[in-house]
Design a protein around this motif. Sequence first.
Motif, PDB file in Angstrom:
ATOM      1  N   ALA A 106       0.818  -1.217   0.000  1.00  0.00           N
ATOM      2  CA  ALA A 106       0.000   0.000   0.000  1.00  0.00           C
ATOM      3  C   ALA A 106       0.851   1.266   0.000  1.00  0.00           C
ATOM      4  O   ALA A 106       0.515   2.252  -0.665  1.00  0.00           O
ATOM      5  N   LEU A 107       1.968   1.235   0.754  1.00  0.00           N
ATOM      6  CA  LEU A 107       2.847   2.410   0.880  1.00  0.00           C
ATOM      7  C   LEU A 107       4.291   1.982   0.631  1.00  0.00           C
ATOM      8  O   LEU A 107       5.039   1.722   1.567  1.00  0.00           O
ATOM      9  N   PRO A 108       4.700   1.884  -0.626  1.00  0.00           N
ATOM     10  CA  PRO A 108       6.047   1.374  -0.953  1.00  0.00           C
ATOM     11  C   PRO A 108       7.189   2.160  -0.299  1.00  0.00           C
ATOM     12  O   PRO A 108       8.240   1.585  -0.008  1.00  0.00           O
ATOM     13  N   MET A 109       7.001   3.457  -0.067  1.00  0.00           N
ATOM     14  CA  MET A 109       8.091   4.260   0.483  1.00  0.00           C
ATOM     15  C   MET A 109       8.362   3.964   1.959  1.00  0.00           C
ATOM     16  O   MET A 109       9.327   4.475   2.530  1.00  0.00           O
ATOM     17  N   THR A 110       7.517   3.140   2.580  1.00  0.00           N
ATOM     18  CA  THR A 110       7.780   2.763   3.969  1.00  0.00           C
ATOM     19  C   THR A 110       8.756   1.599   4.061  1.00  0.00           C
ATOM     20  O   THR A 110       9.206   1.261   5.153  1.00  0.00           O
ATOM     21  N   MET A 111       9.079   0.992   2.921  1.00  0.00           N
ATOM     22  CA  MET A 111      10.006  -0.140   2.913  1.00  0.00           C
ATOM     23  C   MET A 111      11.458   0.359   2.787  1.00  0.00           C
ATOM     24  O   MET A 111      11.707   1.526   2.557  1.00  0.00           O
ATOM     25  N   PHE A 112      12.390  -0.559   2.950  1.00  0.00           N
ATOM     26  CA  PHE A 112      13.826  -0.302   2.803  1.00  0.00           C
ATOM     27  C   PHE A 112      14.310   0.707   3.854  1.00  0.00           C
ATOM     28  O   PHE A 112      13.549   1.165   4.693  1.00  0.00           O
ATOM     29  N   SER A 113      15.587   1.050   3.773  1.00  0.00           N
ATOM     30  CA  SER A 113      16.175   1.916   4.798  1.00  0.00           C
ATOM     31  C   SER A 113      15.699   3.354   4.686  1.00  0.00           C
ATOM     32  O   SER A 113      15.696   4.098   5.664  1.00  0.00           O
ATOM     33  N   GLY A 114      15.316   3.762   3.489  1.00  0.00           N
ATOM     34  CA  GLY A 114      14.914   5.153   3.282  1.00  0.00           C
ATOM     35  C   GLY A 114      16.051   6.036   2.832  1.00  0.00           C
ATOM     36  O   GLY A 114      15.836   7.181   2.444  1.00  0.00           O
ATOM     37  N   GLY A 115      17.295   5.505   2.852  1.00  0.00           N
ATOM     38  CA  GLY A 115      18.450   6.314   2.465  1.00  0.00           C
ATOM     39  C   GLY A 115      18.373   6.817   1.038  1.00  0.00           C
ATOM     40  O   GLY A 115      18.623   7.994   0.757  1.00  0.00           O
ATOM     41  N   SER A 116      17.993   5.924   0.120  1.00  0.00           N
ATOM     42  CA  SER A 116      17.919   6.325  -1.292  1.00  0.00           C
ATOM     43  C   SER A 116      16.707   7.208  -1.563  1.00  0.00           C
ATOM     44  O   SER A 116      16.655   7.899  -2.587  1.00  0.00           O
ATOM     45  N   ASP A 117      15.720   7.198  -0.664  1.00  0.00           N
ATOM     46  CA  ASP A 117      14.506   7.999  -0.868  1.00  0.00           C
ATOM     47  C   ASP A 117      14.605   9.398  -0.272  1.00  0.00           C
ATOM     48  O   ASP A 117      13.740  10.239  -0.521  1.00  0.00           O
ATOM     49  N   ILE A 118      15.663   9.636   0.519  1.00  0.00           N
ATOM     50  CA  ILE A 118      15.800  10.950   1.154  1.00  0.00           C
ATOM     51  C   ILE A 118      15.963  12.044   0.102  1.00  0.00           C
ATOM     52  O   ILE A 118      15.303  13.081   0.153  1.00  0.00           O
ATOM     53  N   GLN A 119      16.864  11.806  -0.870  1.00  0.00           N
ATOM     54  CA  GLN A 119      17.051  12.786  -1.935  1.00  0.00           C
ATOM     55  C   GLN A 119      15.820  12.865  -2.827  1.00  0.00           C
ATOM     56  O   GLN A 119      15.438  13.941  -3.290  1.00  0.00           O
ATOM     57  N   LEU A 120      15.191  11.709  -3.044  1.00  0.00           N
ATOM     58  CA  LEU A 120      14.017  11.655  -3.911  1.00  0.00           C
ATOM     59  C   LEU A 120      12.871  12.487  -3.351  1.00  0.00           C
ATOM     60  O   LEU A 120      12.235  13.269  -4.074  1.00  0.00           O
ATOM     61  N   ILE A 121      12.619  12.334  -2.055  1.00  0.00           N
ATOM     62  CA  ILE A 121      11.474  13.027  -1.463  1.00  0.00           C
ATOM     63  C   ILE A 121      11.697  14.535  -1.427  1.00  0.00           C
ATOM     64  O   ILE A 121      10.748  15.330  -1.433  1.00  0.00           O
ATOM     65  N   GLN A 122      12.980  14.969  -1.435  1.00  0.00           N
ATOM     66  CA  GLN A 122      13.270  16.394  -1.439  1.00  0.00           C
ATOM     67  C   GLN A 122      12.714  17.071  -2.698  1.00  0.00           C
ATOM     68  O   GLN A 122      12.268  18.214  -2.643  1.00  0.00           O
ATOM     69  N   TYR A 123      12.747  16.338  -3.824  1.00  0.00           N
ATOM     70  CA  TYR A 123      12.317  16.928  -5.088  1.00  0.00           C
ATOM     71  C   TYR A 123      10.907  16.505  -5.508  1.00  0.00           C
ATOM     72  O   TYR A 123      10.337  17.095  -6.414  1.00  0.00           O
ATOM     73  N   GLU A 124      10.357  15.484  -4.855  1.00  0.00           N
ATOM     74  CA  GLU A 124       9.063  14.972  -5.292  1.00  0.00           C
ATOM     75  C   GLU A 124       7.994  14.997  -4.206  1.00  0.00           C
ATOM     76  O   GLU A 124       6.932  14.410  -4.366  1.00  0.00           O
ATOM     77  N   TYR A 125       8.274  15.655  -3.089  1.00  0.00           N
ATOM     78  CA  TYR A 125       7.286  15.664  -2.001  1.00  0.00           C
ATOM     79  C   TYR A 125       5.978  16.320  -2.422  1.00  0.00           C
ATOM     80  O   TYR A 125       4.904  15.974  -1.921  1.00  0.00           O
ATOM     81  N   TYR A 126       6.065  17.272  -3.346  1.00  0.00           N
ATOM     82  CA  TYR A 126       4.860  17.994  -3.777  1.00  0.00           C
ATOM     83  C   TYR A 126       3.876  17.097  -4.523  1.00  0.00           C
ATOM     84  O   TYR A 126       2.724  17.473  -4.743  1.00  0.00           O
TER      85      TYR A 126
END
Length: 433
Positions: free
Chosen positions: A280-300
Motif C-alpha cells: 500500500a505504501l512502498p516508500m515505507t520499505m527499505f532503509s529510506g536512504g535512497s529515498d531521502i534525496q528523492l522526497i526532497q524533489y518529489e514531495y509535492y
Amino acid sequence: MKTQKKYRALELCFAAITGVLIAVFIWLYLELANVGITIIWDRIPSYISLDHYTLIMCSIGGLIVGIFHHFYGPYPESMADAVKRVQDTGFYSFKNLHITVIAAFLSLFFGGAVGPKSGLVCLLLGLMFWAMAQFGLARDTIESCFAELPDAPKRTVFRRMLKNLLIPANQLPDGPPPQWKRSEQITTGMAVGFSALIIYSLMNQLFGSAFTIPHLSSGEIYMKDRFSVILLAAAGIAAGYLFLFFRKLTSRFFGKLRTKKLDIISAILGGLILGLIGTALPMTMFSGGSDIQLIQYEYYQYTPWLLILIGVVKLFLTNVCIESGWRGGHFFPVIFSGLSIGYGLSSLLGTSQILSVVVVTAALLGTILQQPLGALALTIIFFPLEELGWMTAVSFAAGCIPLPRSLRKNPEDKGFIYSLIHRKRQKKLAAHG
C-alpha cells in the motif's frame, strides 16, 4: 627494542595494506547490499510478473530470516550492544563476521525498513580487531625472524608478514589487542586510516559509489516561518514518542514469540506485515536512504496528510522489522520519517520546507536518542550548515527532555541532564573522598 625500531617501517607498510583490505571489504559490503536489492526488486520483476509480488517476497524473506536466526542466533548486534561489548571487554570478536554480514544482507535484500548501520558497525569493529590481531602476529613474525637470523633481509621478513593475511580468521588469536606504545598506536592507526580512506575513495571513483549520504540544500527562511518552530519541534517530539511507543508495543508482542522459541514464526509475521504495508505504501520499505534525496524533489506529488502518514507508518514498520528478527539500524528510517513528516507539515502550515524538515527531524532524533550531541551530529550530516543554529537548539531541547518511564528502554535511565548531573556529583565525591 632495537628489533622493533629496525623493522618499524615494515610494520607501517603492513598496516597500510590491512587498511586497503578493510576498505575493500567495506566497499564490497555496501555494493553487494545494493546489488541484492536491485536483483530482487528490479531485475526479477522485469522478467516475472506476479500479483502481490511485494507480499510474496517479504514473506519469503521472513522465512529465510527466521530460519537463519534460528540456527545462528540474533545477528547482527545493534550498534549500542556492539559498542558496549567493546567498552566492557576491550575486544570484539571477528570470527563470526561472515554470519553478521549475511544476516545484515537478508534484512536489506528483502526490503526491511532498517538501515545498514548495525551490520556496518559490527563489520567495522570486527575488521578493526582483526587488524590488531594481524599487527600482533606481524610483531611476533619480526621477533622470530630476528631470533633466527639477526640480519634477515627486510624483504624476507615482509613476505612472511604478508602470508599471515591469508590465515583464516578462526585460526587467529582471539583476545584483547597487543599492548603497544601510544606513539606506535597513533602512527599505525594513521597508516590504516589513510590507506583505507584513499582506497575507498578510489574504488568509488572507479566503480561508482557504493554508498552515498544525501545532503539537502538550503532554502529561504522568512520571519513568519520562525513562529512555527515551537509547533514543528512539538510535532517532532510527538513523532519520537510514537517511535518509542511502537518499540515498546512491538518488543512486547514479538518478545512473547521469542520466549516461546518461535523465531521463525516471528520473522515470517514481520515479513507479512512489511509486505502488506509495503504494497500500500512502498516508500515505507527499505532503509529510506535512497529515498531521502528523492522526497526532497518529489514531495509535492503527495498530499500533506499522506506524507505525514508515510513518516508515521515507517516509524512503526522499522520497529516491527527490528523486533521480529529483521535486524538492522534505525537511523536512516527515522531520518526519512522526519523528512516525510516535515514536508507534510510544511505543506499544511505554509512554512519553509528546509526549516520544517530540519526542526522535525532534529526533534525526532533528539527524543529517540536522548543524546543531544548524537542527534546534532546526525542532522549535520544530512542538512545544510546554514541551519546549524536550529539543529543545535532543537537537538538539545528535545534530547534534554526526560522520557516517561514507560517509554524508556532502560527504566533507570533518567535522561541526558540527569546523567550529566549524576556524573558531576560522582566526580565531586571522588575528589573529596
